[in-house]
Design an enzyme around this catalytic site. Structure first.
Site, PDB file in Angstrom:
ATOM      1  N   LYS A 121      -0.375  27.397  28.798  1.00 56.62           N
ATOM      2  CA  LYS A 121      -1.856  26.852  28.814  1.00 56.62           C
ATOM      3  C   LYS A 121      -1.996  25.963  27.293  1.00 56.62           C
ATOM      4  CE  LYS A 121      -3.547  29.549  25.240  1.00 56.62           C
ATOM      5  NZ  LYS A 121      -3.834  29.036  23.754  1.00 56.62           N
TER       6      LYS A 121
ATOM      7  N   ASP B  92      -6.257  36.617  26.302  1.00 61.43           N
ATOM      8  CA  ASP B  92      -5.763  35.799  27.274  1.00 61.43           C
ATOM      9  C   ASP B  92      -5.354  35.953  28.747  1.00 61.43           C
ATOM     10  OD1 ASP B  92      -6.595  33.925  25.317  1.00 61.43           O
ATOM     11  OD2 ASP B  92      -4.414  33.601  24.702  1.00 61.43           O
TER      12      ASP B  92
HETATM   13  P1  ATP Z   1      -1.274  33.170  22.302  1.00 66.43           P
HETATM   14  O1  ATP Z   1      -1.561  31.504  22.531  1.00 66.43           O
HETATM   15  O2  ATP Z   1      -1.573  34.144  23.208  1.00 66.43           O
HETATM   16  O3  ATP Z   1      -1.430  33.558  21.050  1.00 66.43           O
HETATM   17  P2  ATP Z   1       1.580  32.803  21.584  1.00 66.43           P
HETATM   18  O4  ATP Z   1       2.042  31.333  22.501  1.00 66.43           O
HETATM   19  O5  ATP Z   1       1.268  32.273  20.315  1.00 66.43           O
HETATM   20  O6  ATP Z   1       0.523  33.478  22.502  1.00 66.43           O
HETATM   21  P3  ATP Z   1       3.727  34.341  22.451  1.00 66.43           P
HETATM   22  O7  ATP Z   1       4.743  33.431  22.834  1.00 66.43           O
HETATM   23  O8  ATP Z   1       2.747  34.793  23.666  1.00 66.43           O
HETATM   24  O9  ATP Z   1       2.873  33.936  21.366  1.00 66.43           O
HETATM   25  O10 ATP Z   1       4.221  35.644  22.035  1.00 66.43           O
HETATM   26  C1  ATP Z   1       3.944  36.271  20.698  1.00 66.43           C
HETATM   27  C2  ATP Z   1       4.866  37.509  20.295  1.00 66.43           C
HETATM   28  O11 ATP Z   1       4.616  38.443  21.304  1.00 66.43           O
HETATM   29  C3  ATP Z   1       6.288  37.067  19.931  1.00 66.43           C
HETATM   30  O12 ATP Z   1       6.552  37.129  18.775  1.00 66.43           O
HETATM   31  C4  ATP Z   1       6.969  38.184  21.112  1.00 66.43           C
HETATM   32  O13 ATP Z   1       8.308  38.850  20.174  1.00 66.43           O
HETATM   33  C5  ATP Z   1       5.950  38.856  21.518  1.00 66.43           C
HETATM   34  N1  ATP Z   1       6.126  39.083  23.030  1.00 66.43           N
HETATM   35  C6  ATP Z   1       6.239  40.168  23.936  1.00 66.43           C
HETATM   36  N2  ATP Z   1       6.472  39.896  24.961  1.00 66.43           N
HETATM   37  C7  ATP Z   1       6.626  38.597  25.022  1.00 66.43           C
HETATM   38  C8  ATP Z   1       6.870  37.796  26.285  1.00 66.43           C
HETATM   39  N3  ATP Z   1       7.237  38.154  27.333  1.00 66.43           N
HETATM   40  N4  ATP Z   1       6.886  36.419  25.842  1.00 66.43           N
HETATM   41  C9  ATP Z   1       6.791  35.880  24.904  1.00 66.43           C
HETATM   42  N5  ATP Z   1       6.661  36.822  23.839  1.00 66.43           N
HETATM   43  C10 ATP Z   1       6.692  38.115  23.867  1.00 66.43           C
END
Ligand code: ATP
Length: 290
Positions: free
Chosen positions: A15, A140
């Site tokens: 998203k 989220d």
């Molecule tokens: P948001 O927009 O909800 O803040 P994000 O895109 O910033 O999410 P994610 O890619 O969801 O961040 O990941 C944040 C942290 O969560 C990463 O540092 C990772 O180690 C951990 N994590 C745990 N499971 C997953 C997964 N399936 N995919 C990605 N990251 C994951």
């Protein structure tokens, strides 16, 4: 090709936030937000296969934890515990969504796991129940179960579906830096935010199919924190606008930046410029929706 009823595949979409406002900090450390969420055409692919017992995750990406810290694991365990599922599952993750990027990659994987295992284990749970379970994993996750264009309020779990955003082309650029969502929220001075994005106006623009109304109202209060610390975010935005973007904004807590274009050609030109200047490594031309 043989059809294996013990295996199923689900896409987990990323998203962006067309608008993100923080209303106030709550006593439990969460923040009350108002966000306009939008699914984009970048997705992970998850394959679920029934197993005798346990939760086993494999991934094509070496950076992620594959044990209990993985949000896929948390989602699978929650569902298994809540509904006394004895059967196990093997889950294969094909990762395309940039990690720790502000694109809800982990939350979307958790959402796809709840949806996928609901089918694999024939639990027959309605989406509302999956959303209730999802918020226990992350704010989220309920939105990722719903998908599409939506207004998210509360901590992000109170959802109002909106009509699809007006057609346009998206350029998505993730600079090669890691940003922790927790750091960004902790450094946001909620009382000091003097310019709040016009979330209600954005909602109206979407309902009216008014693309210029949408691009005029792009706003994210978290940009103040992340872009101050990482000047590359501002440079990417400027470059996108110089290449003809109708608007550009950081998504979520960053550092991903998106640009909205009316046509593909300009978006691809901008992609080449950003790549040539070394401003971002992970770059995508895509669209809103699935
Ligand atoms: P948001 O927009 O909800 O803040 P994000 O895109 O910033 O999410 P994610 O890619 O969801 O961040 O990941 C944040 C942290 O969560 C990463 O540092 C990772 O180690 C951990 N994590 C745990 N499971 C997953 C997964 N399936 N995919 C990605 N990251 C994951």
């Amino acid at each position: 090709m043989s059809h294996d009823t013990n295996t199923l595949t689900r896409k987990a979409y990323a998203k962006i936030n067309l608008g993100l406002d923080v209303v106030r900090r709550l006593e439990n450390g969460y923040h009350e937000v108002r966000m306009i969420m939008q699914t984009v055409g970048i997705y992970d692919v998850l394959t679920f296969r029934a197993a005798a017992s346990g939760i086993h995750i494999t991934a094509d990406n070496g950076e992620l934890p594959l044990g209990e810290d993985n949000l896929i694991h948390k989602a699978a365990r929650l569902l298994k515990e809540e509904y006394n599922v004895r059967e196990g599952v093997e889950i294969r993750l094909e990762k395309h969504i940039p990690i720790a990027a502000g694109m809800a990659g982990g939350s979307s994987d958790a959402a796809a796991t709840l949806l996928g295992l609901n089918d694999l284990f024939s639990l027959g749970l309605p989406k509302e129940r999956l959303r209730e379970l999802g918020v226990r994993i992350g704010a989220d996750v309920p939105y990722c179960i719903l998908g599409g264009t939506a207004l998210a309020e509360g901590i992000g779990e109170r959802l109002t579906p909106l009509p699809p955003a007006p057609p346009c082309v998206l350029l998505i650029a993730k600079p090669d830096i890691q940003v922790s969502t927790r750091y960004v929220y902790e450094h946001l001075d909620t009382a000091g935010v003097w310019r709040h994005p016009d979330i209600d106006g954005m909602r109206l623009a979407i309902e009216n199919g008014d693309l210029s109304g949408v691009t005029a109202r792009l706003g994210n209060v978290l940009e103040t924190v992340t872009a101050c610390r990482y000047p590359v975010i501002g440079r990417i935005r400027e470059e996108m606008l110089a290449c003809g973007a109708l608007g550009s904004l950081m998504s979520g807590s960053g550092p991903t930046v998106f640009g909205i274009y009316s046509g593909e050609e300009q978006a691809w030109q901008a992609l080449e410029r950003l790549k040539g200047q070394g401003l971002a490594k992970e770059l995508f031309v895509t669209k809103m929706g699935v």
